[in-house]
Design an enzyme around this catalytic site. Structure first.
Site, PDB file in Angstrom:
ATOM      1  N   ASP A   1      -5.662  30.444  55.594  1.00 42.91           N
ATOM      2  CA  ASP A   1      -6.507  29.405  55.017  1.00 42.91           C
ATOM      3  C   ASP A   1      -5.689  28.103  55.095  1.00 42.91           C
ATOM      4  OD1 ASP A   1      -8.533  28.161  53.372  1.00 42.91           O
ATOM      5  OD2 ASP A   1      -7.147  28.362  51.686  1.00 42.91           O
ATOM      6  N   LEU A   2      -6.340  26.962  54.969  1.00 46.05           N
ATOM      7  CA  LEU A   2      -5.602  25.688  55.089  1.00 46.05           C
ATOM      8  C   LEU A   2      -5.243  25.106  53.712  1.00 46.05           C
ATOM      9  CD1 LEU A   2      -4.627  23.337  56.967  1.00 46.05           C
ATOM     10  CD2 LEU A   2      -6.856  22.302  56.572  1.00 46.05           C
ATOM     11  N   ASP A   3      -6.295  24.638  52.992  1.00 45.42           N
ATOM     12  CA  ASP A   3      -6.067  23.922  51.731  1.00 45.42           C
ATOM     13  C   ASP A   3      -5.493  24.866  50.671  1.00 45.42           C
ATOM     14  OD1 ASP A   3      -7.290  21.384  52.546  1.00 45.42           O
ATOM     15  OD2 ASP A   3      -9.180  22.468  52.537  1.00 45.42           O
TER      16      ASP A   3
ATOM     17  N   THR B   1      -3.233  20.193  49.774  1.00 50.47           N
ATOM     18  CA  THR B   1      -4.391  19.297  49.676  1.00 50.47           C
ATOM     19  C   THR B   1      -5.374  19.706  48.571  1.00 50.47           C
ATOM     20  OG1 THR B   1      -5.183  20.612  51.514  1.00 50.47           O
ATOM     21  CG2 THR B   1      -4.534  18.360  52.025  1.00 50.47           C
TER      22      THR B   1
ATOM     23  N   LYS C   1     -12.929  26.179  45.251  1.00 49.01           N
ATOM     24  CA  LYS C   1     -11.935  26.501  46.286  1.00 49.01           C
ATOM     25  C   LYS C   1     -12.552  27.445  47.309  1.00 49.01           C
ATOM     26  CE  LYS C   1      -7.713  25.634  43.712  1.00 49.01           C
ATOM     27  NZ  LYS C   1      -6.569  26.231  43.027  1.00 49.01           N
TER      28      LYS C   1
ATOM     29  N   SER D   1     -10.653  28.216  57.833  1.00 45.50           N
ATOM     30  CA  SER D   1     -10.842  27.266  56.727  1.00 45.50           C
ATOM     31  C   SER D   1     -12.292  26.803  56.625  1.00 45.50           C
ATOM     32  CB  SER D   1      -9.950  26.036  56.977  1.00 45.50           C
ATOM     33  OG  SER D   1     -10.320  24.964  56.141  1.00 45.50           O
ATOM     34  N   ALA D   2     -12.730  26.493  55.405  1.00 41.57           N
ATOM     35  CA  ALA D   2     -14.086  25.956  55.203  1.00 41.57           C
ATOM     36  C   ALA D   2     -14.140  24.452  55.491  1.00 41.57           C
ATOM     37  CB  ALA D   2     -14.520  26.207  53.756  1.00 41.57           C
TER      38      ALA D   2
ATOM     39  N   LYS E   1     -17.238  31.234  52.529  1.00 34.63           N
ATOM     40  CA  LYS E   1     -16.611  32.296  51.746  1.00 34.63           C
ATOM     41  C   LYS E   1     -17.359  32.421  50.411  1.00 34.63           C
ATOM     42  CE  LYS E   1     -12.333  30.667  53.857  1.00 34.63           C
ATOM     43  NZ  LYS E   1     -11.095  29.900  53.695  1.00 34.63           N
TER      44      LYS E   1
ATOM     45  N   GLU F   1      -4.792  33.603  51.672  1.00 35.14           N
ATOM     46  CA  GLU F   1      -5.769  32.797  50.923  1.00 35.14           C
ATOM     47  C   GLU F   1      -5.273  32.421  49.534  1.00 35.14           C
ATOM     48  OE1 GLU F   1      -8.570  31.356  50.418  1.00 35.14           O
ATOM     49  OE2 GLU F   1      -9.546  31.564  52.354  1.00 35.14           O
ATOM     50  N   ASP F   2      -5.682  31.247  49.054  1.00 27.78           N
ATOM     51  CA  ASP F   2      -5.335  30.859  47.673  1.00 27.78           C
ATOM     52  C   ASP F   2      -6.561  30.899  46.754  1.00 27.78           C
ATOM     53  OD1 ASP F   2      -6.631  28.601  48.838  1.00 27.78           O
ATOM     54  OD2 ASP F   2      -5.793  27.341  47.257  1.00 27.78           O
TER      55      ASP F   2
END
Ligand code: BG6
Ligand code: MG
Length: 220
Positions: free
Chosen positions: A13-15, A21, A49, A118-119, A149, A173-174
């Site tokens: 995942d990115l953020d 971010t 998120k 990522s979304a 997600k 994932e966070d």
């Protein structure tokens, strides 16, 4: 399980996983909520998120009991994004979260593919800003997906592009919804952050520097 043989890809995942971010998404939504007179807390933000910009806006409007036309919603979503981009305008390599570079280096060392799931529609711009674009074999983001997600679409597309089965991939994932998406698609997962939120993850780490890729030996 012999993870070095069975695991062929990590889907990041990115953020909140690669780059810090997540806080700026929260601040930009908070600013928007204040402008609409809506109370919006950090714990409300947990629900945003991993979901899309428009779904996030709907969640906030719902909190405030506000209804509006689709056109007005598009304007608000655009102004949130404008504010968000302003907040992250100086984003650079120093914003990469601790441990991430080590994990990417280890993937390369072990011949494990690196994917993004990522979304965010800003994902590519952010990867450019933090100079990580070249490290990814596959990038699937909010511009490639129609479902967010906890639907597993974003991760399934990444696996498909690499000709891999979900069981050969580990999602990192966070967010609660991201871990749910991994489960829904039959992926292993690593939850990064608060264990009380990410209790569904196959493996849990407080952050990516807490351990390295060898933690995959825990997979059964
Ligand atoms: C996700 C974030 O990665 O991307 C969400 O966790 C965000 O908070 C979503 O809303 C969409 O991001 P963007 O950049 O397309 O508005
Ligand atoms: Mg995230």
């Amino acid at each position: 399980m012999d993870w070095k043989k069975n695991i062929k890809c990590l889907i990041f995942d990115l953020d909140g996983v690669i780059v810090d971010t997540a806080i700026y998404h929260y601040l930009a939504w908070k600013n928007l909520a204040i402008s609409l007179g809506i109370d919006f807390s950090e714990s409300d933000n947990e629900n945003l998120k991993g979901i899309s910009r428009m779904e996030s806006l709907d969640f906030i409007l719902n909190l405030g009991g506000i209804a509006m036309s689709h056109e007005d919603k598009l304007k608000l979503a655009a102004s949130k994004n404008f504010n968000y981009l302003e907040l992250i305008k100086d984003l650079n390599e120093s914003n990469i979260l601790p441990g991430v570079i080590n994990w990417l280096n280890q993937c390369e060392q072990y011949g494990i593919k690196i994917a993004l799931g990522s979304a965010s529609k800003n994902a590519r711009g952010i990867l450019e800003a933090i100079k990580l674009m070249d490290r990814f074999h596959v990038i699937i983001d909010g511009t490639n997906t129609s479902k967010t997600k906890p639907d597993p679409e974003v991760f399934l597309l990444a696996a498909e592009k690499l000709n891999l089965k979900p069981q050969e991939c580990v999602v990192i994932e966070d967010s609660f919804k991201g871990i749910e998406a991994a489960q829904n698609g039959n992926f292993y997962s690593i939850g990064i952050g608060d264990k009380s939120i990410l209790y569904n993850a196959t493996i849990h780490l407080a952050d990516m520097s807490e351990n390295d890729i060898n933690i995959l030996s825990k997979l059964k």
